[in-house]
Design a protein around this motif. Structure first.
Motif, PDB file in Angstrom:
ATOM      1  N   UNK A  33       0.921  -1.343  -0.081  1.00 62.06           N
ATOM      2  CA  UNK A  33      -0.040  -0.226   0.231  1.00 62.06           C
ATOM      3  C   UNK A  33       0.926   1.154   0.043  1.00 62.06           C
ATOM      4  N   UNK A  34       0.537   2.409  -0.943  1.00 63.79           N
ATOM      5  CA  UNK A  34       1.396   3.381  -0.962  1.00 63.79           C
ATOM      6  C   UNK A  34       2.710   2.998  -0.900  1.00 63.79           C
ATOM      7  N   UNK A  35       3.187   2.408  -1.880  1.00 64.01           N
ATOM      8  CA  UNK A  35       4.682   1.819  -1.966  1.00 64.01           C
ATOM      9  C   UNK A  35       4.483   0.395  -1.404  1.00 64.01           C
ATOM     10  N   UNK A  36       5.502   0.051  -0.446  1.00 59.97           N
ATOM     11  CA  UNK A  36       5.532  -1.238   0.020  1.00 59.97           C
ATOM     12  C   UNK A  36       4.990  -1.127   1.433  1.00 59.97           C
ATOM     13  N   UNK A  37       3.999  -0.487   1.892  1.00 63.85           N
ATOM     14  CA  UNK A  37       3.574  -0.595   3.145  1.00 63.85           C
ATOM     15  C   UNK A  37       2.457  -1.883   3.334  1.00 63.85           C
ATOM     16  N   UNK A  38       2.583  -2.387   4.404  1.00 65.92           N
ATOM     17  CA  UNK A  38       1.515  -3.344   4.839  1.00 65.92           C
ATOM     18  C   UNK A  38       1.438  -4.578   3.861  1.00 65.92           C
ATOM     19  N   UNK A  39       2.417  -5.137   3.458  1.00 68.92           N
ATOM     20  CA  UNK A  39       2.582  -6.151   2.315  1.00 68.92           C
ATOM     21  C   UNK A  39       1.673  -7.477   2.534  1.00 68.92           C
ATOM     22  N   UNK A  40       1.692  -7.903   3.703  1.00 71.43           N
ATOM     23  CA  UNK A  40       1.265  -9.154   3.966  1.00 71.43           C
ATOM     24  C   UNK A  40      -0.439  -8.801   3.945  1.00 71.43           C
ATOM     25  N   UNK A  41      -0.918  -8.050   4.644  1.00 71.44           N
ATOM     26  CA  UNK A  41      -2.421  -7.537   4.487  1.00 71.44           C
ATOM     27  C   UNK A  41      -2.848  -7.444   2.924  1.00 71.44           C
ATOM     28  N   UNK A  99       4.384 -16.339  -2.181  1.00 73.70           N
ATOM     29  CA  UNK A  99       5.038 -15.150  -1.193  1.00 73.70           C
ATOM     30  C   UNK A  99       4.522 -15.462   0.037  1.00 73.70           C
ATOM     31  N   UNK A 100       3.205 -15.590   0.416  1.00 77.31           N
ATOM     32  CA  UNK A 100       2.631 -15.652   1.678  1.00 77.31           C
ATOM     33  C   UNK A 100       3.091 -17.092   1.998  1.00 77.31           C
ATOM     34  N   UNK A 101       3.260 -18.045   1.484  1.00 75.30           N
ATOM     35  CA  UNK A 101       3.734 -19.428   2.016  1.00 75.30           C
ATOM     36  C   UNK A 101       5.309 -19.222   2.588  1.00 75.30           C
ATOM     37  N   UNK A 102       5.842 -18.444   1.884  1.00 67.86           N
ATOM     38  CA  UNK A 102       7.586 -18.015   2.315  1.00 67.86           C
ATOM     39  C   UNK A 102       7.352 -17.291   3.654  1.00 67.86           C
ATOM     40  N   UNK A 103       6.462 -16.473   4.010  1.00 66.56           N
ATOM     41  CA  UNK A 103       6.129 -15.580   5.160  1.00 66.56           C
ATOM     42  C   UNK A 103       5.825 -16.522   6.390  1.00 66.56           C
ATOM     43  N   UNK A 104       5.419 -17.665   6.207  1.00 64.09           N
ATOM     44  CA  UNK A 104       5.210 -18.583   7.484  1.00 64.09           C
ATOM     45  C   UNK A 104       6.443 -18.963   8.381  1.00 64.09           C
ATOM     46  N   UNK A 105       6.243 -18.342   9.467  1.00 65.23           N
ATOM     47  CA  UNK A 105       7.728 -18.545  10.290  1.00 65.23           C
ATOM     48  C   UNK A 105       7.434 -19.749  10.981  1.00 65.23           C
ATOM     49  N   UNK A 106       8.684 -20.374  11.285  1.00 71.22           N
ATOM     50  CA  UNK A 106       8.948 -21.745  12.008  1.00 71.22           C
ATOM     51  C   UNK A 106       9.579 -21.367  13.319  1.00 71.22           C
ATOM     52  N   UNK A 158       6.095 -19.526  16.083  1.00 70.75           N
ATOM     53  CA  UNK A 158       6.110 -20.499  14.970  1.00 70.75           C
ATOM     54  C   UNK A 158       4.279 -20.617  14.355  1.00 70.75           C
ATOM     55  N   UNK A 159       4.394 -20.273  13.273  1.00 72.47           N
ATOM     56  CA  UNK A 159       2.978 -20.354  12.427  1.00 72.47           C
ATOM     57  C   UNK A 159       2.460 -19.156  11.998  1.00 72.47           C
ATOM     58  N   UNK A 160       3.065 -18.000  12.528  1.00 73.38           N
ATOM     59  CA  UNK A 160       2.991 -16.663  11.848  1.00 73.38           C
ATOM     60  C   UNK A 160       3.215 -16.462  10.503  1.00 73.38           C
ATOM     61  N   UNK A 161       2.077 -15.832   9.891  1.00 77.26           N
ATOM     62  CA  UNK A 161       2.197 -15.662   8.489  1.00 77.26           C
ATOM     63  C   UNK A 161       2.512 -14.300   8.555  1.00 77.26           C
ATOM     64  N   UNK A 162       3.636 -13.758   8.512  1.00 73.10           N
ATOM     65  CA  UNK A 162       4.117 -12.225   8.659  1.00 73.10           C
ATOM     66  C   UNK A 162       5.624 -12.022   8.378  1.00 73.10           C
ATOM     67  N   UNK A 163       5.831 -10.699   8.698  1.00 72.30           N
ATOM     68  CA  UNK A 163       7.164 -10.235   8.934  1.00 72.30           C
ATOM     69  C   UNK A 163       7.273  -9.191   9.936  1.00 72.30           C
ATOM     70  N   UNK A 164       7.419  -9.503  11.152  1.00 74.27           N
ATOM     71  CA  UNK A 164       7.400  -8.650  12.197  1.00 74.27           C
ATOM     72  C   UNK A 164       8.473  -7.578  12.121  1.00 74.27           C
ATOM     73  N   UNK A 165       9.344  -8.088  11.094  1.00 71.93           N
ATOM     74  CA  UNK A 165      10.629  -6.876  11.349  1.00 71.93           C
ATOM     75  C   UNK A 165      10.195  -5.952  10.219  1.00 71.93           C
ATOM     76  N   UNK A 166       9.260  -5.763   9.293  1.00 73.34           N
ATOM     77  CA  UNK A 166       8.795  -4.833   8.392  1.00 73.34           C
ATOM     78  C   UNK A 166       8.402  -3.673   9.165  1.00 73.34           C
ATOM     79  N   UNK A 167       8.997  -2.441   8.872  1.00 68.37           N
ATOM     80  CA  UNK A 167       8.539  -1.479   9.639  1.00 68.37           C
ATOM     81  C   UNK A 167       6.696  -1.077   9.697  1.00 68.37           C
ATOM     82  N   UNK A 168       6.129  -1.346   8.750  1.00 68.73           N
ATOM     83  CA  UNK A 168       4.646  -1.048   8.711  1.00 68.73           C
ATOM     84  C   UNK A 168       3.991  -2.592   9.341  1.00 68.73           C
ATOM     85  N   UNK A 169       4.758  -3.644   9.689  1.00 69.67           N
ATOM     86  CA  UNK A 169       3.931  -4.733  10.091  1.00 69.67           C
ATOM     87  C   UNK A 169       4.398  -5.148  11.638  1.00 69.67           C
ATOM     88  N   UNK A 170       5.326  -4.541  11.862  1.00 75.18           N
ATOM     89  CA  UNK A 170       5.916  -4.737  13.168  1.00 75.18           C
ATOM     90  C   UNK A 170       4.918  -4.478  14.583  1.00 75.18           C
TER      91      UNK A 170
END
Length: 373
Positions: A56-64, A95-102, A107-119
């Protein structure tokens, strides 16, 4: 709502009966709106990054954004195997499958908590990403890929269960990451994701769903509206704190679970009838109509009288009247590039707006059982 992403609902955009493509389809989109839908979808395709995600508006909130835009393409009837947007859907799925954390407490989180707009709000992305993957899972026929998706969804459900607050709701971040908070829009997102997984054949703990339902019940005031948050005290929902958008989302949540006769639904619909200006755009507009559109579509043209008895025509909420008012306005406002402009003070840009409105405008197709009558 305290953050711009609160508008995103918790894109559950909404989630219902199952997330696999049914053999029987619904009605067609009225002809006058079809070209606008196609323009909107083509706009979304042009905004997709090469690696498969949207921002969104560039690369914000990519998982959502990837979950929502992917759902809009699934609504068209394409799958990861076939259709005009098959490759776009498949890349989004990868892309979303690759975001599944282990491992660890994520564990199981589909996301990237290190992304500034996801953290600080990664539970939104987890909910929308899980919803999309559950819907895509039903059409996956490659054995190894399907097994991997099932593992991802199974762990995603466990993550949602572990993230639930003691009040029964969910917050922008997991309760396991500190704090024990709750917020209505995040709660709706998680509950619709759970329903989608259940209908995809993924085990979902009944107790988690029951606590979520009880949370929505406790969040309802005497006026029939749902409040932003119960907070840690849990003393009940304060009158005057109702949010129309969250109330509409609560209806969609129960409808998506097949609960059509619950007394709460009647109370919420009465409140929304008073509080949501069908003919005008309001604050949190995309979020509001994303869920209210789902709810009114499932209500149909005769559902109001089934709920409330004989009612004068001008006092009913019906899908035909709602669709004409909202869709005609969308036609007037659609940009030349196919996008829909943002509405409300907390919108996150045209990718979000276009994903939400193209989902609503495709409800008549009945493509995904999660949004079927």
């Amino acid at each position: 709502m305290r953050s711009r992403l609160c508008v995103i609902l918790a894109l559950g955009l909404a989630a219902s009966l199952a997330c696999v493509q049914p053999a029987a389809q619904g009605d067609e989109i009225p002809e006058k709106y079809r070209a606008a839908v196609q323009k909107g979808l083509k706009y979304l395709v042009k905004q997709q990054y090469k690696d498969g995600h949207w921002g969104a508006q560039g690369d914000n909130y990519p998982v959502s954004m990837t979950g929502l835009a992917g759902l809009a393409l699934l609504m068209e009837g394409s799958t990861g195997r076939e259709g005009e947007y098959a490759q776009n859907i498949r890349r989004a799925t990868d892309w979303l499958m690759a975001r599944s954390m282990k491992g660890g407490n994520r564990d199981g989180l589909v996301g990237n908590p290190d992304h500034p707009t996801e953290a600080g709000r990664y539970m939104y992305g987890h909910g929308f990403g899980t919803l999309f993957l559950a819907c895509a899972y039903g059409e996956e026929d490659e054995k190894e890929r399907r097994e991997r998706m099932r593992d991802i969804l199974t762990r995603a459900v466990k993550y949602i269960a572990n993230a639930q607050s003691t009040q029964g709701g969910w917050y922008y971040t997991s309760s396991k990451d500190g704090g024990d908070n709750d917020e209505g829009s995040v709660t709706i997102t998680q509950m619709q994701a759970l329903r989608a997984c259940k209908n995809a054949g993924i085990p979902v703990p009944k107790e988690v769903v029951r606590k979520g339902y009880d949370y929505l019940k406790k969040s309802t005031t005497a006026n029939g509206g749902v409040v932003y948050s119960l907070g840690r005290g849990g003393f009940g929902a304060p009158i005057g704190g109702e949010r129309p958008a969250l109330t509409a989302a609560a209806i969609a949540c129960l409808f998506s679970a097949g609960e059509y006769k619950d007394e709460l639904v009647k109370r919420w619909f009465r409140y929304c009838q008073r509080a949501i200006p069908i003919g005008g755009f309001a604050q949190h507009d995309e979020y509001t109509h994303f869920y209210y559109g789902q709810s009114v579509y499932i209500l149909g043209d005769d559902g109001w009288e089934r709920f409330f008895g004989s009612t004068p025509a001008d006092q009913r909420v019906t899908w035909t009247a709602y669709r004409k008012t909202l869709f005609d306005r969308l036609l007037q406002n659609q940009s030349a590039d196919g996008s829909f402009p943002s509405g409300g003070g907390f919108s996150v840009g045209p990718v979000y707006s276009t994903a939400v409105f193209t989902i609503i405008m495709q409800l008549d197709k009945g493509t995904l059982p999660i949004w079927q009558r």
